[in-house]
Design a protein around this motif. Structure first.
Motif, PDB file in Angstrom:
ATOM      1  N   THR A  65     -44.592 -25.365 -27.675  1.00 50.66           N
ATOM      2  CA  THR A  65     -44.223 -24.146 -28.112  1.00 50.66           C
ATOM      3  C   THR A  65     -42.659 -23.737 -28.128  1.00 50.66           C
ATOM      4  O   THR A  65     -42.158 -23.330 -29.044  1.00 50.66           O
ATOM      5  N   ALA A  66     -42.376 -24.413 -27.017  1.00 52.34           N
ATOM      6  CA  ALA A  66     -40.685 -24.003 -26.974  1.00 52.34           C
ATOM      7  C   ALA A  66     -39.818 -24.603 -27.666  1.00 52.34           C
ATOM      8  O   ALA A  66     -38.876 -24.142 -28.217  1.00 52.34           O
ATOM      9  N   ALA A  67     -40.537 -25.956 -28.137  1.00 54.86           N
ATOM     10  CA  ALA A  67     -39.608 -26.958 -29.129  1.00 54.86           C
ATOM     11  C   ALA A  67     -39.807 -26.286 -30.413  1.00 54.86           C
ATOM     12  O   ALA A  67     -38.782 -26.139 -31.150  1.00 54.86           O
ATOM     13  N   ASN A  72     -37.315 -23.402 -35.211  1.00 55.59           N
ATOM     14  CA  ASN A  72     -37.263 -22.168 -36.064  1.00 55.59           C
ATOM     15  C   ASN A  72     -36.002 -21.424 -35.865  1.00 55.59           C
ATOM     16  O   ASN A  72     -35.439 -20.969 -37.017  1.00 55.59           O
ATOM     17  N   PHE A  73     -35.585 -21.248 -34.625  1.00 53.17           N
ATOM     18  CA  PHE A  73     -34.376 -20.589 -34.355  1.00 53.17           C
ATOM     19  C   PHE A  73     -33.135 -21.209 -35.176  1.00 53.17           C
ATOM     20  O   PHE A  73     -32.086 -20.716 -35.746  1.00 53.17           O
ATOM     21  N   PHE A  78     -34.554 -18.167 -37.796  1.00 56.09           N
ATOM     22  CA  PHE A  78     -35.084 -16.963 -37.268  1.00 56.09           C
ATOM     23  C   PHE A  78     -34.113 -16.620 -36.269  1.00 56.09           C
ATOM     24  O   PHE A  78     -34.244 -16.678 -34.974  1.00 56.09           O
ATOM     25  N   ARG A  79     -32.836 -16.082 -36.826  1.00 58.53           N
ATOM     26  CA  ARG A  79     -31.707 -15.396 -35.967  1.00 58.53           C
ATOM     27  C   ARG A  79     -32.369 -14.419 -34.804  1.00 58.53           C
ATOM     28  O   ARG A  79     -31.637 -14.598 -33.731  1.00 58.53           O
ATOM     29  N   HIS A 121     -25.256 -21.406 -33.194  1.00 62.80           N
ATOM     30  CA  HIS A 121     -26.464 -21.164 -32.616  1.00 62.80           C
ATOM     31  C   HIS A 121     -26.245 -20.927 -31.222  1.00 62.80           C
ATOM     32  O   HIS A 121     -26.943 -19.898 -30.668  1.00 62.80           O
ATOM     33  N   ALA A 122     -25.390 -21.720 -30.401  1.00 63.78           N
ATOM     34  CA  ALA A 122     -24.966 -21.477 -29.025  1.00 63.78           C
ATOM     35  C   ALA A 122     -24.527 -20.049 -28.960  1.00 63.78           C
ATOM     36  O   ALA A 122     -24.793 -19.277 -27.799  1.00 63.78           O
ATOM     37  N   GLU A 123     -23.430 -19.776 -29.583  1.00 61.85           N
ATOM     38  CA  GLU A 123     -22.881 -18.352 -29.809  1.00 61.85           C
ATOM     39  C   GLU A 123     -23.922 -17.082 -29.854  1.00 61.85           C
ATOM     40  O   GLU A 123     -23.748 -16.217 -29.125  1.00 61.85           O
ATOM     41  N   ASP A 124     -24.901 -17.246 -30.663  1.00 61.49           N
ATOM     42  CA  ASP A 124     -26.089 -16.360 -30.875  1.00 61.49           C
ATOM     43  C   ASP A 124     -26.791 -15.944 -29.643  1.00 61.49           C
ATOM     44  O   ASP A 124     -27.076 -15.097 -29.078  1.00 61.49           O
TER      45      ASP A 124
END
Length: 216
Positions: A65-67, A72-73, A78-79, A121-124
Motif C-alpha cells: 500500500t505504501a508503494a 499515486n502521489f 494526488f498532490r 515531489h520532494a518539495e511538496d
C-alpha cells in the motif's frame, strides 16, 4: 462550506489517495493497511570523502500500500496526499530523532524537469513536513545538472550521474538540517546532497524519506 468549494467537490470529487475510492482523502481500509505496514527505521549510509556515516530515517519499506500511495502521489497527481506522507514521516522522526532541526530542506529537481511537471515531489513533502513539525523550510540546494534518471542506471553510473549535480545556495553554517526525498533507493542522491551541505559547514544532516527500497 462556501459555494466555490461545493462546485469544486462536484467537479473534482475527493478520492482515496491509495485505492481511488470517491469521498475521502484516505479510506478506512487503506488507512488500516498503512498502519499495519508502518515500518519506521534508521539506516546508515557512507558519505565517501567525509569519512562519516549519514543517517536516513524512513517511514515505510517501498512495497504494498505504501508503494501505491507514493506512486499515486508522484504519477497520478494526488498532490494533497503530501500531508499523509508527512504525517507518517513525522512519526518516524519522533522515534529516531529529537526533532531539533533548524530547517527542513529537500532534494531538488532540475528547473527544466520541475517546469515540465509543474511541481517538485520532494518539495511538496518537505512543505507538508514543515507544517507538521512547525520547523521552517528553506531552499538549500539547487540542481545544476539535468542528468539521467537514476533508476535506469547501474550503481556505479548512479554515483557518476549525481556527482557535482547539486550546489548549496544558502548559508548552512552550524545548522542541524533535515533533508527530504520521497523514496530512497540506493541512497546515492541523498548522500551526494548531504555531502554538499556538510561541506558548507552544516552541523548535521539527517536524510528523510517516506519509503526505502530494500533491494534493487
Amino acid at each position: 462550506m462556501n459555494i466555490f468549494k461545493i462546485i469544486l467537490n462536484i467537479l473534482f470529487p475527493e478520492q482515496c489517495s491509495c485505492c481511488k475510492t470517491f469521498g475521502v482523502k484516505l479510506c478506512s481500509v487503506c488507512a488500516r493497511k498503512l498502519q499495519q505496514e508502518f515500518f519506521p527505521a534508521k539506516y546508515s549510509m557512507p558519505s565517501g570523502t567525509l569519512n562519516r556515516e549519514i543517517e536516513l530515517v524512513s517511514a515505510f519499506i517501498y512495497r504494498d500500500t505504501a508503494a501505491v500511495l507514493i506512486k499515486n502521489f508522484k504519477f497520478a497527481n494526488f498532490r494533497t496526499c503530501s500531508q499523509i506522507l508527512a504525517s507518517f514521516i513525522k512519526r518516524a522522526l519522533e522515534i529516531y530523532t529529537n526533532l531539533n532541526f533548524d530547517i527542513i530542506t529537500f532534494v531538488p529537481m532540475h528547473n527544466i524537469k520541475k517546469q515540465n511537471l509543474g511541481r517538485d515531489h520532494a518539495e511538496d513533502i518537505a512543505k507538508a513536513l514543515s507544517k507538521e513539525l512547525k520547523i521552517p523550510i528553506a531552499n538549500v540546494l539547487v540542481k545544476n545538472k539535468n542528468n539521467l534518471v537514476q533508476k535506469r542506471l547501474s550503481l556505479v553510473d548512479r554515483t557518476l550521474n549525481v556527482k557535482n549535480a547539486f550546489e548549496t545556495v544558502l548559508d548552512v553554517s552550524d545548522l542541524n538540517i533535515a533533508l527530504v526525498d520521497d523514496i530512497c533507493t540506493t541512497g546515492i542522491t541523498l548522500t551526494e546532497c548531504a555531502q554538499q551541505i556538510l561541506n558548507m559547514g552544516a552541523l548535521n544532516v539527517t536524510c528523510v524519506s517516506f519509503a526505502k527500497v530494500l533491494k534493487i
